[in-house]
Design a protein around this motif. Structure first.
Motif, PDB file in Angstrom:
ATOM      1  N   TRP A 150      -7.293 -24.518 -38.067  1.00 38.79           N
ATOM      2  CA  TRP A 150      -8.336 -24.073 -39.005  1.00 38.79           C
ATOM      3  C   TRP A 150      -7.735 -23.202 -40.109  1.00 38.79           C
ATOM      4  O   TRP A 150      -8.112 -22.054 -40.310  1.00 38.79           O
ATOM      5  CB  TRP A 150      -9.433 -23.310 -38.273  1.00 38.79           C
ATOM      6  CG  TRP A 150     -10.096 -24.126 -37.223  1.00 38.79           C
ATOM      7  CD1 TRP A 150     -10.297 -25.459 -37.232  1.00 38.79           C
ATOM      8  CD2 TRP A 150     -10.650 -23.653 -35.990  1.00 38.79           C
ATOM      9  NE1 TRP A 150     -10.936 -25.871 -36.101  1.00 38.79           N
ATOM     10  CE2 TRP A 150     -11.169 -24.777 -35.314  1.00 38.79           C
ATOM     11  CE3 TRP A 150     -10.763 -22.395 -35.411  1.00 38.79           C
ATOM     12  CZ2 TRP A 150     -11.780 -24.674 -34.083  1.00 38.79           C
ATOM     13  CZ3 TRP A 150     -11.380 -22.305 -34.181  1.00 38.79           C
ATOM     14  CH2 TRP A 150     -11.883 -23.431 -33.516  1.00 38.79           C
ATOM     15  N   ALA A 151      -6.767 -23.766 -40.827  1.00 36.43           N
ATOM     16  CA  ALA A 151      -6.143 -23.028 -41.915  1.00 36.43           C
ATOM     17  C   ALA A 151      -7.113 -22.785 -43.058  1.00 36.43           C
ATOM     18  O   ALA A 151      -6.941 -21.850 -43.838  1.00 36.43           O
ATOM     19  CB  ALA A 151      -4.914 -23.785 -42.424  1.00 36.43           C
ATOM     20  N   THR A 152      -8.138 -23.615 -43.170  1.00 36.78           N
ATOM     21  CA  THR A 152      -9.136 -23.466 -44.218  1.00 36.78           C
ATOM     22  C   THR A 152     -10.523 -23.550 -43.606  1.00 36.78           C
ATOM     23  O   THR A 152     -10.708 -24.031 -42.478  1.00 36.78           O
ATOM     24  CB  THR A 152      -8.987 -24.568 -45.284  1.00 36.78           C
ATOM     25  OG1 THR A 152      -9.243 -25.846 -44.675  1.00 36.78           O
ATOM     26  CG2 THR A 152      -7.580 -24.566 -45.882  1.00 36.78           C
ATOM     27  N   VAL A 153     -11.520 -23.070 -44.364  1.00 46.87           N
ATOM     28  CA  VAL A 153     -12.906 -23.172 -43.904  1.00 46.87           C
ATOM     29  C   VAL A 153     -13.307 -24.630 -43.766  1.00 46.87           C
ATOM     30  O   VAL A 153     -14.039 -25.009 -42.843  1.00 46.87           O
ATOM     31  CB  VAL A 153     -13.841 -22.436 -44.889  1.00 46.87           C
ATOM     32  CG1 VAL A 153     -15.307 -22.680 -44.507  1.00 46.87           C
ATOM     33  CG2 VAL A 153     -13.535 -20.947 -44.903  1.00 46.87           C
ATOM     34  N   GLU A 154     -12.795 -25.479 -44.666  1.00 46.85           N
ATOM     35  CA  GLU A 154     -13.120 -26.904 -44.593  1.00 46.85           C
ATOM     36  C   GLU A 154     -12.622 -27.504 -43.287  1.00 46.85           C
ATOM     37  O   GLU A 154     -13.296 -28.330 -42.660  1.00 46.85           O
ATOM     38  CB  GLU A 154     -12.507 -27.656 -45.784  1.00 46.85           C
ATOM     39  CG  GLU A 154     -13.141 -27.344 -47.130  1.00 46.85           C
ATOM     40  CD  GLU A 154     -12.742 -25.971 -47.666  1.00 46.85           C
ATOM     41  OE1 GLU A 154     -11.752 -25.394 -47.139  1.00 46.85           O
ATOM     42  OE2 GLU A 154     -13.419 -25.483 -48.586  1.00 46.85           O
ATOM     43  N   GLY A 155     -11.421 -27.107 -42.860  1.00 45.96           N
ATOM     44  CA  GLY A 155     -10.901 -27.597 -41.586  1.00 45.96           C
ATOM     45  C   GLY A 155     -11.726 -27.134 -40.410  1.00 45.96           C
ATOM     46  O   GLY A 155     -11.916 -27.864 -39.438  1.00 45.96           O
ATOM     47  N   LEU A 156     -12.237 -25.907 -40.508  1.00 49.79           N
ATOM     48  CA  LEU A 156     -13.079 -25.386 -39.434  1.00 49.79           C
ATOM     49  C   LEU A 156     -14.399 -26.136 -39.353  1.00 49.79           C
ATOM     50  O   LEU A 156     -14.867 -26.485 -38.258  1.00 49.79           O
ATOM     51  CB  LEU A 156     -13.334 -23.900 -39.665  1.00 49.79           C
ATOM     52  CG  LEU A 156     -14.360 -23.226 -38.744  1.00 49.79           C
ATOM     53  CD1 LEU A 156     -13.892 -23.313 -37.295  1.00 49.79           C
ATOM     54  CD2 LEU A 156     -14.558 -21.772 -39.143  1.00 49.79           C
ATOM     55  N   THR A 157     -15.017 -26.405 -40.508  1.00 48.56           N
ATOM     56  CA  THR A 157     -16.325 -27.064 -40.497  1.00 48.56           C
ATOM     57  C   THR A 157     -16.258 -28.460 -39.913  1.00 48.56           C
ATOM     58  O   THR A 157     -17.251 -28.965 -39.387  1.00 48.56           O
ATOM     59  CB  THR A 157     -16.898 -27.132 -41.921  1.00 48.56           C
ATOM     60  OG1 THR A 157     -15.966 -27.807 -42.784  1.00 48.56           O
ATOM     61  CG2 THR A 157     -17.161 -25.747 -42.468  1.00 48.56           C
ATOM     62  N   GLU A 158     -15.087 -29.102 -39.988  1.00 48.81           N
ATOM     63  CA  GLU A 158     -14.949 -30.438 -39.409  1.00 48.81           C
ATOM     64  C   GLU A 158     -15.106 -30.411 -37.894  1.00 48.81           C
ATOM     65  O   GLU A 158     -15.464 -31.419 -37.278  1.00 48.81           O
ATOM     66  CB  GLU A 158     -13.580 -31.027 -39.772  1.00 48.81           C
ATOM     67  CG  GLU A 158     -13.431 -31.349 -41.256  1.00 48.81           C
ATOM     68  CD  GLU A 158     -12.055 -31.886 -41.580  1.00 48.81           C
ATOM     69  OE1 GLU A 158     -11.223 -31.977 -40.638  1.00 48.81           O
ATOM     70  OE2 GLU A 158     -11.799 -32.218 -42.746  1.00 48.81           O
ATOM     71  N   ASP A 199     -26.543 -27.539 -33.670  1.00 50.62           N
ATOM     72  CA  ASP A 199     -27.621 -28.060 -32.830  1.00 50.62           C
ATOM     73  C   ASP A 199     -28.811 -27.122 -32.950  1.00 50.62           C
ATOM     74  O   ASP A 199     -28.768 -26.117 -33.658  1.00 50.62           O
ATOM     75  CB  ASP A 199     -27.141 -28.155 -31.379  1.00 50.62           C
ATOM     76  CG  ASP A 199     -27.927 -29.181 -30.582  1.00 50.62           C
ATOM     77  OD1 ASP A 199     -28.979 -29.628 -31.075  1.00 50.62           O
ATOM     78  OD2 ASP A 199     -27.496 -29.533 -29.472  1.00 50.62           O
ATOM     79  N   HIS A 200     -29.890 -27.476 -32.249  1.00 52.47           N
ATOM     80  CA  HIS A 200     -31.102 -26.665 -32.204  1.00 52.47           C
ATOM     81  C   HIS A 200     -31.688 -26.437 -33.602  1.00 52.47           C
ATOM     82  O   HIS A 200     -32.212 -25.376 -33.911  1.00 52.47           O
ATOM     83  CB  HIS A 200     -30.826 -25.313 -31.524  1.00 52.47           C
ATOM     84  CG  HIS A 200     -30.267 -25.434 -30.149  1.00 52.47           C
ATOM     85  ND1 HIS A 200     -31.037 -25.706 -29.045  1.00 52.47           N
ATOM     86  CD2 HIS A 200     -28.989 -25.362 -29.698  1.00 52.47           C
ATOM     87  CE1 HIS A 200     -30.266 -25.779 -27.969  1.00 52.47           C
ATOM     88  NE2 HIS A 200     -29.027 -25.576 -28.345  1.00 52.47           N
ATOM     89  N   GLY A 201     -31.583 -27.435 -34.454  1.00 52.79           N
ATOM     90  CA  GLY A 201     -32.173 -27.344 -35.776  1.00 52.79           C
ATOM     91  C   GLY A 201     -31.277 -26.743 -36.833  1.00 52.79           C
ATOM     92  O   GLY A 201     -31.638 -26.726 -38.017  1.00 52.79           O
ATOM     93  N   TYR A 202     -30.100 -26.250 -36.461  1.00 53.66           N
ATOM     94  CA  TYR A 202     -29.183 -25.678 -37.433  1.00 53.66           C
ATOM     95  C   TYR A 202     -28.303 -26.765 -38.042  1.00 53.66           C
ATOM     96  O   TYR A 202     -27.980 -27.774 -37.399  1.00 53.66           O
ATOM     97  CB  TYR A 202     -28.291 -24.620 -36.772  1.00 53.66           C
ATOM     98  CG  TYR A 202     -29.022 -23.357 -36.395  1.00 53.66           C
ATOM     99  CD1 TYR A 202     -29.186 -22.330 -37.319  1.00 53.66           C
ATOM    100  CD2 TYR A 202     -29.553 -23.196 -35.117  1.00 53.66           C
ATOM    101  CE1 TYR A 202     -29.865 -21.167 -36.976  1.00 53.66           C
ATOM    102  CE2 TYR A 202     -30.231 -22.045 -34.763  1.00 53.66           C
ATOM    103  CZ  TYR A 202     -30.380 -21.032 -35.700  1.00 53.66           C
ATOM    104  OH  TYR A 202     -31.052 -19.876 -35.350  1.00 53.66           O
ATOM    105  N   THR A 203     -27.873 -26.544 -39.282  1.00 61.58           N
ATOM    106  CA  THR A 203     -26.930 -27.421 -39.965  1.00 61.58           C
ATOM    107  C   THR A 203     -25.836 -26.549 -40.574  1.00 61.58           C
ATOM    108  O   THR A 203     -25.907 -25.306 -40.550  1.00 61.58           O
ATOM    109  CB  THR A 203     -27.618 -28.231 -41.085  1.00 61.58           C
ATOM    110  OG1 THR A 203     -28.032 -27.330 -42.137  1.00 61.58           O
ATOM    111  CG2 THR A 203     -28.832 -28.974 -40.543  1.00 61.58           C
ATOM    112  N   LEU A 204     -24.810 -27.210 -41.122  1.00 58.16           N
ATOM    113  CA  LEU A 204     -23.735 -26.442 -41.755  1.00 58.16           C
ATOM    114  C   LEU A 204     -24.228 -25.666 -42.975  1.00 58.16           C
ATOM    115  O   LEU A 204     -23.568 -24.729 -43.430  1.00 58.16           O
ATOM    116  CB  LEU A 204     -22.594 -27.383 -42.157  1.00 58.16           C
ATOM    117  CG  LEU A 204     -21.814 -28.014 -40.997  1.00 58.16           C
ATOM    118  CD1 LEU A 204     -20.789 -28.998 -41.521  1.00 58.16           C
ATOM    119  CD2 LEU A 204     -21.125 -26.932 -40.166  1.00 58.16           C
ATOM    120  N   GLY A 205     -25.393 -26.069 -43.497  1.00 60.54           N
ATOM    121  CA  GLY A 205     -25.948 -25.359 -44.636  1.00 60.54           C
ATOM    122  C   GLY A 205     -26.906 -24.245 -44.273  1.00 60.54           C
ATOM    123  O   GLY A 205     -27.403 -23.534 -45.162  1.00 60.54           O
ATOM    124  N   SER A 206     -27.161 -24.062 -42.969  1.00 59.51           N
ATOM    125  CA  SER A 206     -28.065 -23.004 -42.536  1.00 59.51           C
ATOM    126  C   SER A 206     -27.439 -21.638 -42.800  1.00 59.51           C
ATOM    127  O   SER A 206     -26.235 -21.439 -42.612  1.00 59.51           O
ATOM    128  CB  SER A 206     -28.387 -23.147 -41.047  1.00 59.51           C
ATOM    129  OG  SER A 206     -29.007 -24.401 -40.786  1.00 59.51           O
TER     130      SER A 206
END
Length: 425
Positions: free
Chosen positions: A374-382, A387-394
Motif C-alpha cells: 500500500w505505497a499509495t492510497v490508490e493501492g490501498l483502495t484496491e 459492506d453494510h451500505g458503505y462505499t469507497l466514497g462514503s
C-alpha cells in the motif's frame, strides 16, 4: 457443447497458443459427446484453464452442499459475451458445474447463507479450536464476531483468521522449525516447516499432532472462505500437501528448508568423493558422526544408531537417511494429521486444480522482498471491501484514508460507526 467448445478454444488460442493444437482433440470430444463436459478436462489437465476459472471451479467443488442465495457477484469474464437462447434454461445456466442465475438481464453467482459465531479475543486460540471442531464441515459460510463488540461481517471474520494464524506461530506449540522471537513466536527465514517431534515423549507428540489436525481444519476453512493467512509457510510444506511424490529432488527440498544443513550434507559428500581414499576416510572419521540425527541425539537413523559410527562406505546411505528424516519419516505424522483435518472441510483432491506455487499464493499471499505494501492510497483502495451500505466514497471511509496509519489490519463497520457517531455528535 459447441458454445463451450468455442469458449475454451478461444481462451487457449489467446493464452496457451503453443499447446493449443495438441488439446483440440479432447476439446472436440467434449463438444461432440454430451456425456462429457469441461469438468473432464478440468480434472485431467487443470493447468489448461486460467487461474480465475480454476478458482471458480474449486469454489463449486467445495460448495456443492451449501445453501445458496442469489448474489450480485459478477460471473467469469468469458460469460458476458455469450448470447443465451431463451429456449435453453432462460433463468439459470451452468458453467463448469457452477450455476449462475439471471435477474433483470444480469448474471450473478449465488452467494451463501452464513453461520454466525462469536469468539472471545482473550482466548481466541481456544475459541477457534472449539469453533472448527463444531463447524469445520458446515455448509454455511462463517460470519464471526467478537464477544462484546458490535462489529460483524467481513472485517471481524478476516481479523479472526489473521489473529488465529498468528497464534499458530507461537514457539510454545512446538509445531515449527525456527528461532523464537521476543514475542514468543517462531521465525524462519525460509518459511514455516514442521519441527521434528520424534524426540518428544509420546504424550507430547500426541498433543502436537492434535494441533496439526486443528491447523488442517483451519487451513481448509481459510481456503473455503478465501481468507489469506498471516503466515509464511515453507514451499516444501505446501508440496507435502500433494503427497511425498511431489518432492522429486530431496537435496533441493532440504536446501529450501534449511540451506546450511543441506550445505553440510553436501560437504560430507564432497569429503567422500576425494580421489585419495585414505584422505577421504580420515576426513570422514574426523567428523565424529554416528547414525543419530545431528541435533537430535535421541533420534536414531538406524537401530542402535548411537553405537554405529559413520564410515566412508556409509556416507550415501547416511545422507539419504538424514534427508528422509526431514522430508518423510520425521514429518509424516504431522502431515497426516494436517491432511486429516483439511479433508474434514473438503476433499484434498480439489487442490490438484492448483500448482503448489499457486496454492501458496492463495493461502499466504505473495509479496516480493522489495515490494511495498500500500505505497499509495490508490493501492490501498484496491484491497478495501466495503459492506453494510458503505462505499469507497462514503465520508467515514474517506476519513479512514486521511489518517494515513502505518499499518491497516481490518477496518470493520464498528470503527466506521464510531467515527460517524463522533462526526455527527
Amino acid at each position: 457443447g459447441q458454445k463451450l467448445y468455442s469458449v475454451l478454444v478461444h481462451d487457449l488460442h489467446s493464452n496457451v497458443l503453443p499447446v493449443a493444437i495438441p488439446v483440440l482433440r479432447p476439446l472436440m470430444e467434449v463438444a461432440t459427446d454430451p456425456r462429457r463436459d469441461a469438468r473432464l478436462i478440468m480434472r485431467t489437465d487443470p493447468r489448461l484453464f486460467p487461474l480465475d476459472l480454476r478458482i471458480h471451479h474449486f469454489d463449486f467443488l467445495t460448495s456443492t452442499s451449501r445453501m445458496l442465495l442469489l448474489s450480485s457477484i459478477p460471473p467469469p469474464s468469458f460469460l458476458a459475451p455469450i448470447s443465451i437462447s431463451t429456449t435453453w434454461l432462460p433463468s439459470t445456466r451452468s458453467v463448469l458445474g457452477q450455476h449462475w442465475l439471471r435477474t433483470s438481464g444480469v448474471w450473478g453467482r449465488p452467494t451463501l447463507r452464513k453461520q454466525k459465531v462469536s469468539v472471545s479475543r482473550d482466548s481466541i486460540f481456544h475459541c477457534a479450536e472449539i469453533l472448527l471442531h463444531r463447524h469445520a464441515t458446515t455448509p454455511l459460510q462463517l460470519d464471526i464476531y467478537f464477544t462484546g463488540e458490535p462489529g460483524t461481517g467481513l472485517g471481524p471474520t478476516t481479523e479472526f483468521f489473521t489473529l488465529v494464524s498468528r497464534e499458530f506461530q507461537r514457539k510454545s506449540l512446538n509445531m515449527w522449525r525456527g528461532e523464537a522471537t521476543e514475542g514468543g513466536y517462531v521465525y524462519s527465514q525460509t518459511g514455516l516447516y514442521p519441527e521434528l517431534i520424534l524426540h518428544h515423549p509420546p504424550a507430547v507428540q500426541q498433543k502436537i499432532l492434535q494441533r496439526f489436525l486443528f491447523f488442517g481444519r483451519f487451513v481448509g476453512r481459510a481456503l473455503r472462505e478465501w481468507k489469506v493467512l498471516d503466515m509464511h509457510l515453507n514451499p516444501i510444506f505446501i508440496q507435502q500437501i500433494y503427497g511425498p511424490a511431489a518432492i522429486q529432488d530431496p537435496s533441493d527440498a532440504l536446501h529450501k528448508i534449511d540451506p546450511e544443513y543441506e550445505r553440510s550434507l553436501r560437504n560430507i559428500m564432497s569429503f567422500a568423493a576425494l580421489p585419495n581414499k585414505e584422505e577421504a576416510e580420515r576426513a570422514i572419521d574426523a567428523l565424529g558422526l554416528d547414525f543419530t540425527l545431528p541435533g537430535y541425539e535421541k533420534v536414531s537413523l538406524v537401530p542402535n544408531g548411537a553405537s554405529k559410527m559413520l564410515e566412508l562406505q556409509d556416507v550415501p546411505m547416511y545422507v539419504d537417511l538424514v534427508r528422509s528424516m526431514y522430508l518423510k519419516k520425521g514429518v509424516e505424522g504431522q502431515m497426516k494429521a494436517f491432511m486429516q483435518g483439511l479433508q474434514e472441510v473438503f476433499p484434498a483432491s480439489n487442490l490438484h486444480l492448483f500448482a503448489p506455487a499457486e496454492l501458496q499464493t492463495l493461502l499466504c499471499g505473495k509479496l516480493d522482498s522489495n515490494e511495498r505494501i500500500w505505497a499509495t492510497v490508490e493501492g490501498l483502495t484496491e484491497d478495501i471491501v466495503c459492506d453494510h451500505g458503505y462505499t469507497l466514497g462514503s465520508e467515514p471511509v474517506i476519513q479512514v484514508f486521511c489518517r494515513k496509519p502505518r499499518f491497516f489490519y481490518s477496518v470493520t463497520v464498528t470503527e466506521l460507526h464510531t467515527m460517524q457517531s463522533a462526526r455527527l455528535g
